[in-house]
Motif scaffolding. Structure first.
Motif, PDB file in Angstrom:
ATOM      1  N   ARG A 276       0.828  -1.215   0.000  1.00  0.00           N
ATOM      2  CA  ARG A 276       0.000   0.000   0.000  1.00  0.00           C
ATOM      3  C   ARG A 276       0.856   1.257   0.000  1.00  0.00           C
ATOM      4  O   ARG A 276       0.474   2.288  -0.538  1.00  0.00           O
TER       5      ARG A 276
ATOM      6  N   ILE B 135       0.959   6.434   5.990  1.00  0.00           N
ATOM      7  CA  ILE B 135       1.370   5.417   5.014  1.00  0.00           C
ATOM      8  C   ILE B 135       2.464   5.965   4.105  1.00  0.00           C
ATOM      9  O   ILE B 135       3.509   5.349   3.893  1.00  0.00           O
ATOM     10  N   ILE B 136       2.221   7.159   3.574  1.00  0.00           N
ATOM     11  CA  ILE B 136       3.176   7.716   2.618  1.00  0.00           C
ATOM     12  C   ILE B 136       4.481   8.117   3.289  1.00  0.00           C
ATOM     13  O   ILE B 136       5.569   7.872   2.771  1.00  0.00           O
TER      14      ILE B 136
ATOM     15  N   LEU C 266      -5.724  11.956  -2.073  1.00  0.00           N
ATOM     16  CA  LEU C 266      -5.369  10.539  -1.931  1.00  0.00           C
ATOM     17  C   LEU C 266      -6.238   9.876  -0.870  1.00  0.00           C
ATOM     18  O   LEU C 266      -6.764   8.777  -1.069  1.00  0.00           O
TER      19      LEU C 266
ATOM     20  N   ILE D 123       2.002   1.621  -3.664  1.00  0.00           N
ATOM     21  CA  ILE D 123       0.901   2.067  -4.519  1.00  0.00           C
ATOM     22  C   ILE D 123       0.576   3.534  -4.243  1.00  0.00           C
ATOM     23  O   ILE D 123       0.366   4.324  -5.163  1.00  0.00           O
ATOM     24  N   ALA D 124       0.558   3.894  -2.971  1.00  0.00           N
ATOM     25  CA  ALA D 124       0.207   5.273  -2.620  1.00  0.00           C
ATOM     26  C   ALA D 124       1.244   6.251  -3.172  1.00  0.00           C
ATOM     27  O   ALA D 124       0.893   7.303  -3.712  1.00  0.00           O
ATOM     28  N   ILE D 125       2.513   5.900  -3.047  1.00  0.00           N
ATOM     29  CA  ILE D 125       3.563   6.803  -3.515  1.00  0.00           C
ATOM     30  C   ILE D 125       3.527   6.933  -5.040  1.00  0.00           C
ATOM     31  O   ILE D 125       3.601   8.030  -5.589  1.00  0.00           O
ATOM     32  N   ARG D 126       3.389   5.812  -5.717  1.00  0.00           N
ATOM     33  CA  ARG D 126       3.292   5.874  -7.176  1.00  0.00           C
ATOM     34  C   ARG D 126       2.087   6.705  -7.604  1.00  0.00           C
ATOM     35  O   ARG D 126       2.177   7.537  -8.507  1.00  0.00           O
ATOM     36  N   SER D 127       0.965   6.469  -6.953  1.00  0.00           N
ATOM     37  CA  SER D 127      -0.243   7.194  -7.334  1.00  0.00           C
ATOM     38  C   SER D 127      -0.084   8.677  -7.079  1.00  0.00           C
ATOM     39  O   SER D 127      -0.485   9.500  -7.895  1.00  0.00           O
ATOM     40  N   ALA D 128       0.492   8.999  -5.936  1.00  0.00           N
ATOM     41  CA  ALA D 128       0.674  10.407  -5.600  1.00  0.00           C
ATOM     42  C   ALA D 128       1.522  11.082  -6.671  1.00  0.00           C
ATOM     43  O   ALA D 128       1.189  12.164  -7.154  1.00  0.00           O
TER      44      ALA D 128
END
Lengths: 83, 230
Positions: free
Chosen positions: A37, A69-70, A55, A40-45
Motif C-alpha cells: 500500500r 502510510i506515505i 489521496l 501504490i500510494a507513492i506511485r499514485s501520488a
C-alpha cells in the motif's frame, strides 16, 4: 528528415538515458520492498499529481492514515535508495 | 551530526520528499518553496527526490487497464442492482491502474469448451478490454478445473498472474496463480465451483510473486471476461 510529423525524437543523451534507466531500476526495486500500500500510494501520488487530501479521499481513509502510510513509505524508500 | 538533530533532519527530509511527490497542500507547499531558496541542505534534498522520483515519469508502465475495468465488470455482473459498496474496499488497490489509464490494457477471452455433453449449457464469454494480453479459459464440465491458455501475453513483468472469479454480491475469490508463458490447469476448490456460473466473471491481476498476500486483488487487472451461455 521529417518523418510524417509523428514520433518526435529529441535524441536524448545516451549517457543520461542509461543513468536514468539505472535510477529507475533502483527506484522500482526499492518500491517493491515497501509495503504494497505504501508503494501504490507513492506511485499514485506522483503519477497522478494529487495531494494527501485527494489521496485520502480516493482511498476512503482518514487523512492522518494516508499521511502515515506515505511518510513511512518515503522514509523507507530514502533509506533503500541510499544503499 | 546525527544526535540531537536527527528528528529535525528527518522532518526536513520528509518535507522535501512530500514536496517533490506533490502531496502537500498549498500552504505547506509555499513553506517548502521558501525553504528551497534559503536552505541549501533542503534544496539538495529536494534535488535528490526530483532526480529519483523523476525517473518514475519515464517509466514504461506495466500492462495496466483503465481503472474503470472493475467498474465495468461489476456493471456487467449486476446490471440492475449496483453493488458499489462491495468495490469500495478495492479503491486503494485500483490506483495503480488509474495511474496508467489510457495505456494498453488487456483482453481476456473466456470460453467454455463443450467437449463433453453436459446438462449444463456451455459457457462462452469474451471481453475485450482493449489490450495486449489475451487468455482463453476453458472450464471443465463439472466445474472442478479451469484451463487457462495465454494467447498473446507480451509482458516482461516479473509479478505473478493471479486468476480471480467474481460473482455479484461477493468479493473476488482467488483461483490461484497462473503463468503467462504456458497453459495452466487450475483446480477449483469445492467451495468455489458454485461461483463458475453464467453471471460470474474471471479476471487476472498482477500480484507479488506467489500471489496476493491479502486474499484480495492488490495489483492492476490485466485481463477480464464474463462467463455467459453460448
Amino acid at each position: 528528415m521529417e518523418a510524417a510529423g509523428e514520433v518526435p525524437d529529441p535524441a536524448p543523451d545516451a549517457v543520461a538515458l542509461m543513468e536514468n534507466a539505472d535510477q529507475l531500476r533502483q527506484l522500482k526495486a526499492c518500491l517493491e520492498q515497501l509495503e504494497e500500500r505504501q508503494s501504490i500510494a507513492i506511485r499514485s501520488a506522483f503519477l497522478d499529481g494529487i495531494t494527501y487530501e485527494e489521496l485520502a479521499s480516493r482511498a476512503a481513509m482518514p487523512l492522518s492514515t494516508m499521511k502515515s502510510i506515505i511518510r513511512r513509505g518515503l522514509m523507507s524508500l530514502r533509506a533503500c535508495l541510499e544503499q | 551530526m546525527s544526535d540531537d538533530r536527527t528528528i529535525t533532519g528527518e522532518a526536513d527530509r520528509l518535507l522535501a520528499a512530500e514536496y517533490v511527490l506533490g502531496v502537500l497542500d498549498a500552504a505547506q507547499r509555499r513553506d517548502a518553496e521558501r525553504r528551497l531558496g534559503a536552505d541549501p541542505a533542503f534544496a539538495a534534498e529536494v534535488a535528490f527526490w526530483e532526480e529519483r522520483l523523476g525517473s518514475l515519469a519515464t517509466e514504461v508502465p506495466p500492462i495496466a487497464p483503465p481503472a474503470q475495468v472493475w467498474d465495468r465488470i461489476n456493471a456487467q455482473l449486476a446490471p440492475t442492482q449496483r453493488t458499489r459498496g462491495l468495490w469500495n474496499s478495492l479503491l486503494f488497490w485500483r490506483w495503480s491502474a488509474i495511474a496508467s489509464a489510457g495505456l494498453a490494457a488487456a483482453s481476456l477471452v473466456v470460453t467454455y469448451f463443450a467437449l463433453v455433453s453436459t446438462p449444463r449449457g456451455p459457457l462462452v464469454a469474451t471481453l475485450d478490454a482493449s489490450g495486449q494480453a489475451g487468455f482463453v479459459a476453458a472450464i471443465d464440465p463439472d466445474r472442478n478445473s479451469i484451463t487457462v491458455v495465454p494467447a498473446s501475453l507480451t509482458t516482461a513483468d516479473q509479478r505473478a498472474l493471479e486468476l480471480w472469479v467474481i460473482v455479484p454480491g461477493d468479493r473476488p475469490r482467488s483461483l490461484g496463480v497462473i503463468e503467462a508463458g504456458r497453459p495452466v490447469r487450475v483446480n477449483v476448490p469445492p467451495s468455489l465451483t458454485g461461483h463458475l456460473r453464467v453471471d460470474a466473471a474471471l479476471a487476472i491481476t498482477l500480484e507479488p510473486p506467489g500471489g496476493s498476500p491479502t486474499g484480495l486483488p492488490t495489483g492492476p487487472i490485466i485481463a477480464s471476461g464474463k462467463l455467459t451461455n453460448l
